[in-house]
Design a protein around this motif. Structure first.
Motif, PDB file in Angstrom:
ATOM      1  N   THR A  76       0.794  -1.229   0.000  1.00 21.40           N
ATOM      2  CA  THR A  76       0.000   0.000   0.000  1.00 21.40           C
ATOM      3  C   THR A  76       0.832   1.289   0.000  1.00 21.40           C
ATOM      4  N   CYS A  77       0.139   2.380  -0.338  1.00 21.95           N
ATOM      5  CA  CYS A  77       0.734   3.722  -0.347  1.00 21.95           C
ATOM      6  C   CYS A  77      -0.152   4.621   0.519  1.00 21.95           C
ATOM      7  N   GLN A 231      14.140   8.590  -1.506  1.00 24.76           N
ATOM      8  CA  GLN A 231      13.210   9.727  -1.385  1.00 24.76           C
ATOM      9  C   GLN A 231      13.927  11.032  -1.694  1.00 24.76           C
TER      10      GLN A 231
HETATM   11 FE1  F3S Z   1       3.434   6.106  -1.319  1.00 21.13          FE
HETATM   12 FE2  F3S Z   1       5.109   5.204   0.419  1.00 21.13          FE
HETATM   13 FE3  F3S Z   1       5.924   5.724  -1.999  1.00 21.13          FE
HETATM   14  S1  F3S Z   1       3.541   6.700   0.822  1.00 21.13           S
HETATM   15  S2  F3S Z   1       4.606   7.415  -2.614  1.00 21.13           S
HETATM   16  S3  F3S Z   1       4.469   4.184  -1.472  1.00 21.13           S
HETATM   17  S4  F3S Z   1       7.093   5.998  -0.130  1.00 21.13           S
END
Ligand code: F3S
Ligand code: SAH
Ligand code: SF4
Length: 468
Positions: A76-77, A231
């Motif tokens: 998930t995101c 990141q």
């Molecule tokens: Fe979403 Fe985690 Fe990537 S919040 S944008 S999957 S680092």
């Protein structure tokens, strides 16, 4: 939020692989299948490939048919509400599969479930989810899977307080010619809108030796495009080494072979002159710089805690273009950040017209629980955000076609990725500047570089034919 950081030993990883061996020996003989559903960014794609590697080792073959699956993993995101809703909705759809196949294991992992409040949410509202795994625990996937199978009990207890750095987990790569290589994990920047530092923990960089070894091996296996992930790759800084991101890139470019290197993402406050020089001097680095601006207003940039202003950003773009004239610059833009006035938004539109990005990824601001921006006053109404987004896209639409036309008549090197989904099913590939190109050709070219002479252009696609 994680408070400490540990290196996972090789023995610990071996122990995890042993859990895979035990699962394979006892539980997955015959045909067992794993279905992977990934949301979010490339970092998540890379994590999914590691989870799939473990699943393969435990005896599960990958399937793209949910109905066949014995193990479903939802990675998930949490970056925007929409991403969370999508993950929850698809997990909801798996309920009926669990009813038909009670032994089906449904695992949820990744950024969304790395938020404390989601734990209870899923525990009560999704009782058919077998286990949760936070991003920091990825390397313990085999152990949690083993315990779930062995005990038949849900595994919801998660450790949230330690960040880990690990080596030795291969990837079940989903492409034979494009590879993700994660060079670091986590983020220390705490942009006020962003959930990532809370769900991915503090920045930790892999050693340059481990990264070089992985890239060398990929190139030897014939991989043509290596994308370095972090990141904020510009703050790559491995413990006990004097190796900046620029130096790492230089070392990667020194590896023998016909391949290109991409990287993402770069924070504008940390893009150094050294990095620009290294890009200019090394032809193996793709001519593409993704440099998220987020907003064109100094007032909003300050509230976002981005730690640069528009002047710095514009100067950086000029420096990059001066040193590498053929480079494409793309960006992320957020509209409707709390307190964004019409004037602030005009500054963003002005930045688009000034920089003339080759492409932008634009997002409507989405309040994220526990982030400072979510608690800021003057949240922007949804209808205002939507109108601004429309305007932003209209401005960008004017910019792209004019710039894309500049490609006509040029011969560009393209990595052939597959067939286009639409119309004549032409071959589809990407230039080093990350432009999508369609052209006629044979399937044998997929996964290879070839030169394409550009003949015409659309908004998002350029068309051409193969040239010697
Ligand atoms: Fe979403 Fe985690 Fe990537 S919040 S944008 S999957 S680092
Ligand atoms: N580490 C990368 C990308 C992080 S997330 C970077 O710093 O560039 C990818 C993009 O999602 C961000 O660049 C930002 O534009 C967007 N984003 C992050 N949080 C958001 C939020 N709360 N609402 C809307 N967009 C967001
Ligand atoms: Fe989020 Fe900012 Fe870190 Fe990118 S740099 S992940 S936007 S906090």
């Amino acid at each position: 939020m994680p408070t400490s950081f540990s290196r996972v030993s090789a023995a610990d990883i071996d122990r995890q692989k042993n859990f895979c061996a035990k699962i394979k020996e006892k539980y997955t003989f015959g045909e067992k299948y794993v279905y992977m559903q990934t949301f979010g960014c490339q970092q998540n794609e890379a994590d999914s490939e590691k989870l799939l590697y473990f699943a393969n080792l435990a005896g599960y073959k990958q399937t793209f048919d949910q109905k066949l699956a014995d193990l479903i993993i939802v990675n998930t995101c949490a970056v925007r509400e929409h991403a969370e809703l999508k993950a929850l909705s698809i997990t909801g759809q798996f309920k009926h599969l669990k009813e038909q196949k009670p032994d089906l294991i449904i695992a949820m992992c990744g950024c969304m479930v790395s938020q404390e409040f989601r734990k209870d949410d899923i525990k009560f509202k999704y009782p058919y989810v077998s286990f949760l795994l936070t991003t920091n625990m990825l390397w313990k996937f085999p152990e949690v899977l083993y315990n779930t199978i062995k005990t038949g009990k849900r595994q919801i207890c998660l450790e949230m307080d330690t960040d880990y750095l690990y080596e030795g987990i291969d990837s079940a790569r989903q492409s034979d010619f494009k590879a993700w290589v994660s060079i670091m994990n986590g983020c220390n920047n705490f942009c006020t809108y962003c959930i990532v530092p809370y769900v991915r923990g503090r920045e930790r960089s892999r050693s340059s030796k481990d990264i070089l070894c992985e890239v060398e091996c990929l190139v030897k296996r014939g991989y043509k495009e290596i994308t370095l992930l972090g990141q904020n790759v510009n703050s790559y800084s491995p413990e006990g080494e004097d190796c900046s991101f620029a130096k790492l890139l230089e070392k990667i470019c020194a590896i023998d072979g016909d391949f290109i290197v991409r990287f993402m993402t770069s924070h504008p406050k940390d893009a150094s002159d050294e990095l620009i020089r290294v890009i200019a001097e090394n032809k193996k680095i793709a001519r593409h710089f993704h440099l998220p601006l987020q907003s064109g207003s100094d007032e909003i940039l300050k509230k976002m805690n981005r730690r640069y202003d528009r002047k710095h950003y514009f100067e950086l773009v000029s420096k990059i273009r001066q040193a590498v004239p053929d480079i494409a610059i793309t960006s992320d833009i957020i509209v409707g950040f709390p307190g964004e006035s019409d004037e602030d938004f005009e500054y963003t539109l002005d930045a688009l017209k000034t920089v003339r990005f080759d492409n932008i990824f634009s997002f409507v601001y989405s309040p994220r629980r526990s982030t400072p921006a979510a608690a800021m006053e003057c949240q922007i109404p949804e209808d205002v955000k939507a109108k601004r987004m429309e305007k932003l896209l209209a401005v960008q639409r004017e910019i792209i076609p004019a710039d894309t036309k500049n490609h006509i008549g040029k011969t560009l090197r393209v990595l052939v990725e597959g067939r286009s989904e639409v119309g004549e099913k032409l071959l589809s590939g990407r230039t080093e500047t990350n432009k999508l190109v369609y052209f006629e050709g044979d399937d044998s070219l997929i996964g290879e570089f070839c030169n394409v002479k550009i003949e015409r252009s659309d908004v998002f696609v350029i068309y051409g034919s193969i040239s010697k």
